[in-house]
Design an enzyme around this catalytic site. Structure first.
Site, mmCIF file in Angstrom:
data_model
loop_
_atom_site.group_PDB
_atom_site.id
_atom_site.type_symbol
_atom_site.label_atom_id
_atom_site.label_comp_id
_atom_site.label_asym_id
_atom_site.label_seq_id
_atom_site.Cartn_x
_atom_site.Cartn_y
_atom_site.Cartn_z
ATOM 1 N N LYS A 1 -17.453 9.869 8.008
ATOM 2 C CA LYS A 1 -17.716 9.712 6.579
ATOM 3 C C LYS A 1 -18.685 10.806 6.132
ATOM 4 C CE LYS A 1 -15.727 5.170 6.702
ATOM 5 N NZ LYS A 1 -15.836 3.716 6.853
ATOM 6 N N THR B 1 -8.964 -6.075 1.796
ATOM 7 C CA THR B 1 -10.209 -5.299 1.859
ATOM 8 C C THR B 1 -11.316 -5.994 1.060
ATOM 9 O OG1 THR B 1 -8.845 -3.320 2.046
ATOM 10 C CG2 THR B 1 -11.165 -2.982 1.545
ATOM 11 N N ARG C 1 0.818 -1.214 0.000
ATOM 12 C CA ARG C 1 0.000 0.000 0.000
ATOM 13 C C ARG C 1 0.848 1.259 0.000
ATOM 14 N NH1 ARG C 1 -5.386 -1.287 3.527
ATOM 15 N NH2 ARG C 1 -5.947 -3.120 2.323
ATOM 16 N N HIS D 1 -21.899 3.454 6.303
ATOM 17 C CA HIS D 1 -21.945 3.989 4.935
ATOM 18 C C HIS D 1 -23.339 4.456 4.541
ATOM 19 C CE1 HIS D 1 -17.804 3.255 3.858
ATOM 20 N NE2 HIS D 1 -17.898 2.202 4.647
ATOM 21 N N THR E 1 -20.719 6.257 12.048
ATOM 22 C CA THR E 1 -19.492 7.034 12.146
ATOM 23 C C THR E 1 -19.803 8.512 11.964
ATOM 24 O OG1 THR E 1 -17.252 7.332 11.281
ATOM 25 C CG2 THR E 1 -18.938 6.883 9.667
ATOM 26 N N THR F 1 -9.722 5.694 27.321
ATOM 27 C CA THR F 1 -9.146 6.492 26.246
ATOM 28 C C THR F 1 -9.643 7.926 26.363
ATOM 29 O OG1 THR F 1 -8.726 6.497 23.863
ATOM 30 C CG2 THR F 1 -10.967 5.993 24.534
ATOM 31 N N THR F 2 -8.808 8.853 25.963
ATOM 32 C CA THR F 2 -9.172 10.267 26.027
ATOM 33 C C THR F 2 -10.403 10.535 25.159
ATOM 34 O OG1 THR F 2 -6.885 10.861 26.416
ATOM 35 C CG2 THR F 2 -8.317 12.612 25.577
HETATM 36 C C1 LIG Z 1 -15.080 2.889 7.906
HETATM 37 C C2 LIG Z 1 -15.898 1.815 8.540
HETATM 38 C C3 LIG Z 1 -15.960 1.672 9.920
HETATM 39 C C4 LIG Z 1 -15.045 2.452 10.827
HETATM 40 O O1 LIG Z 1 -15.453 3.760 10.965
HETATM 41 P P1 LIG Z 1 -14.347 4.856 11.301
HETATM 42 O O2 LIG Z 1 -15.100 5.972 11.885
HETATM 43 O O3 LIG Z 1 -13.667 5.190 10.006
HETATM 44 O O4 LIG Z 1 -13.384 4.221 12.256
HETATM 45 C C5 LIG Z 1 -16.854 0.774 10.474
HETATM 46 N N1 LIG Z 1 -17.649 0.025 9.696
HETATM 47 C C6 LIG Z 1 -17.597 0.095 8.350
HETATM 48 C C7 LIG Z 1 -18.510 -0.751 7.555
HETATM 49 C C8 LIG Z 1 -16.712 0.981 7.732
HETATM 50 O O5 LIG Z 1 -16.631 1.009 6.409
#
Ligand SMILES: *Cc1c(COP(=O)(O)O)cnc(C)c1O
Length: 405
Positions: free
Chosen positions: A248, A363, A21, A217, A245, A277-278
């Site tokens: 994204k 991936t 990568r 997503h 998340t 964790t902080t």
């Molecule tokens: C990117 C991703 C995560 C992790 O989310 P982050 O906020 O980037 O750590 C979890 N689940 C899926 C399906 C993802 O694609």
């Protein structure tokens, strides 16, 4: 033991398989997304267009988000200053958790420093707390879910991707008295397909299982308020846990779960990845809060993103390029070979200023290597024309396969 050699050999193997990568060194340009500056190995700068960002709606440069973050920075300083338990809970965290619970119509929500951590911490805790829990996990689940399920030590069964019959077969075979958890995603980000959520909930009801849905997503992008596919399909209340998340479509950083008050309280009280964790910077929390609030009341970004994705899919098909079928905003083009995949991606970047990262094993499964495009509201006709023309050139002069598979 020759430690140096072990590491060098490991890298050599990865290189030989064509999946070493290399990170593109880019600077995104606020106000000009999806344009960015790319720095090559010699530190020369060049203007490029990004076609593989997960900042799907361009919220990372939205004025409301930036204003909120500037204000929070000036008001509270840079960091949280502690873990959530030890002086790190900022008022922005509290407001954001309320907003997230409300977005998903759940009693409660809990923030984590990333989506990865939210999956890992929650799944490992839930499956550990329920005595004898059996986890049923979709074969295409994200690494963070797999990691959480593994570290719980619970018995686990992998069902074939989105395969209801296989899931039912596994549920039917399991001890009827044992607690069960079905873990899956809504939009799968590498193929762009969508899980049959309602049907999985039906099976969960029938076999007395809990459900855990990763909407990473989909949040911000689907549903009338950006609550995800579960909101769009009116099934959010049937899911035990919804995970998402802030990094994204919401354009900032962080992760979360939304669920019942007691379940969230258990994770808050027991999950190592939450406790030790902080806390997320209040600046990030303020930005995410502004982003969510905006996307709950504005549909235009979602509409434009879907239009942009539809347009790209039809233009690729028209140009006889191997676009893979996708039910979402994600647009993969099939290559099927890691070395060629990397070569095509390098040529796009070096010769055309078009950035799309090659997607290779682990991936995606070997033999299904691909380029994965994430068109959004900010990709205009000019960028689209340039992309189609570049891909057509490359496919023509390297005589690449036109078929998927
Ligand atoms: C990117 C991703 C995560 C992790 O989310 P982050 O906020 O980037 O750590 C979890 N689940 C899926 C399906 C993802 O694609």
């Amino acid at each position: 033991m020759d430690y140096k050699k072990v590491f060098a050999d490991a890298i050599e193997t990865i290189r030989d398989e064509g999946r070493y990568r290399v990170f593109a060194d880019i600077q995104r340009l606020k106000g000009e997304f999806p344009r960015a500056t790319r720095f090559d190995a010699g530190d020369n700068a060049r203007s490029i267009t990004v076609w593989c960002s997960n900042d799907y709606l361009g919220m990372g440069q939205h004025p409301k988000v930036l204003t909120a973050m500037h204000a929070a920075l000036d008001e509270t300083g840079a960091g949280a200053g502690g873990t959530r338990n030890i002086s790190g809970t900022n008022h922005y965290h509290v407001l954001l958790e309320k907003e997230l619970a409300d977005l998903h119509n759940k009693e409660s929500a809990l923030l984590f420093t990333s989506g990865y951590i939210s999956n890992e911490a929650t799944l490992s805790t839930l499956a550990k707390i329920l005595p004898g829990c059996i986890v049923f996990s979709d074969a295409m689940n994200h690494a963070s879910m797999i990691q959480g399920i593994r570290s719980s030590g619970a018995e686990r069964h992998i069902f074939r991707h989105n395969d209801l019959d296989h899931l039912e077969e596994l549920l039917a075979k399991a001890d009827p008295g044992a607690p069960k958890l079905i873990a899956f995603e809504s939009v799968y980000s590498m193929d762009g397909d969508i899980a049959p959520i309602a049907e999985i909930c039906d099976l969960a009801d029938q076999y007395g299982a809990m459900t855990y849905l990763d909407e990473v997503h989909a949040v911000g992008m689907y549903g009338q308020q950006g609550g995800g596919i579960a909101e769009r399909e009116g099934v959010a209340d049937r899911l035990t846990v919804i995970e998402g998340t802030l990094g994204k479509a919401f354009g900032v950083m962080g992760g979360y779960i939304a669920s019942s008050k007691d379940l969230v309280d258990v994770v808050r009280s027991c999950a190592s990845g939450f406790i030790f964790t902080t806390a997320l910077s209040p600046v990030l929390a303020a930005g995410a809060l502004a982003s969510i609030k905006h996307l709950r009341s504005s549909n235009s970004e979602r509409v434009l993103q879907q239009e942009s994705a539809d347009e790209l899919k039809s233009r690729l098909a028209l140009a006889n390029l191997p676009v893979m079928v996708s039910a979402s905003h994600i647009v993969p083009i099939f290559i099927g070979d890691p070395v060629i995949c990397k070569q095509v991606s390098d040529r796009l970047l070096d010769e055309y200023g078009i950035y799309v990262q090659p997607i290779n094993y682990p991936t995606v499964p070997r033999g299904t290597e691909r380029l994965r495009f994430t068109p959004g509201p900010l990709h205009g006709p000019k960028e689209l024309d340039a992309l189609i023309s570049a891909l057509s050139d490359i496919w023509e002069d390297t005589r690449l396969k036109r078929a998927v598979g």
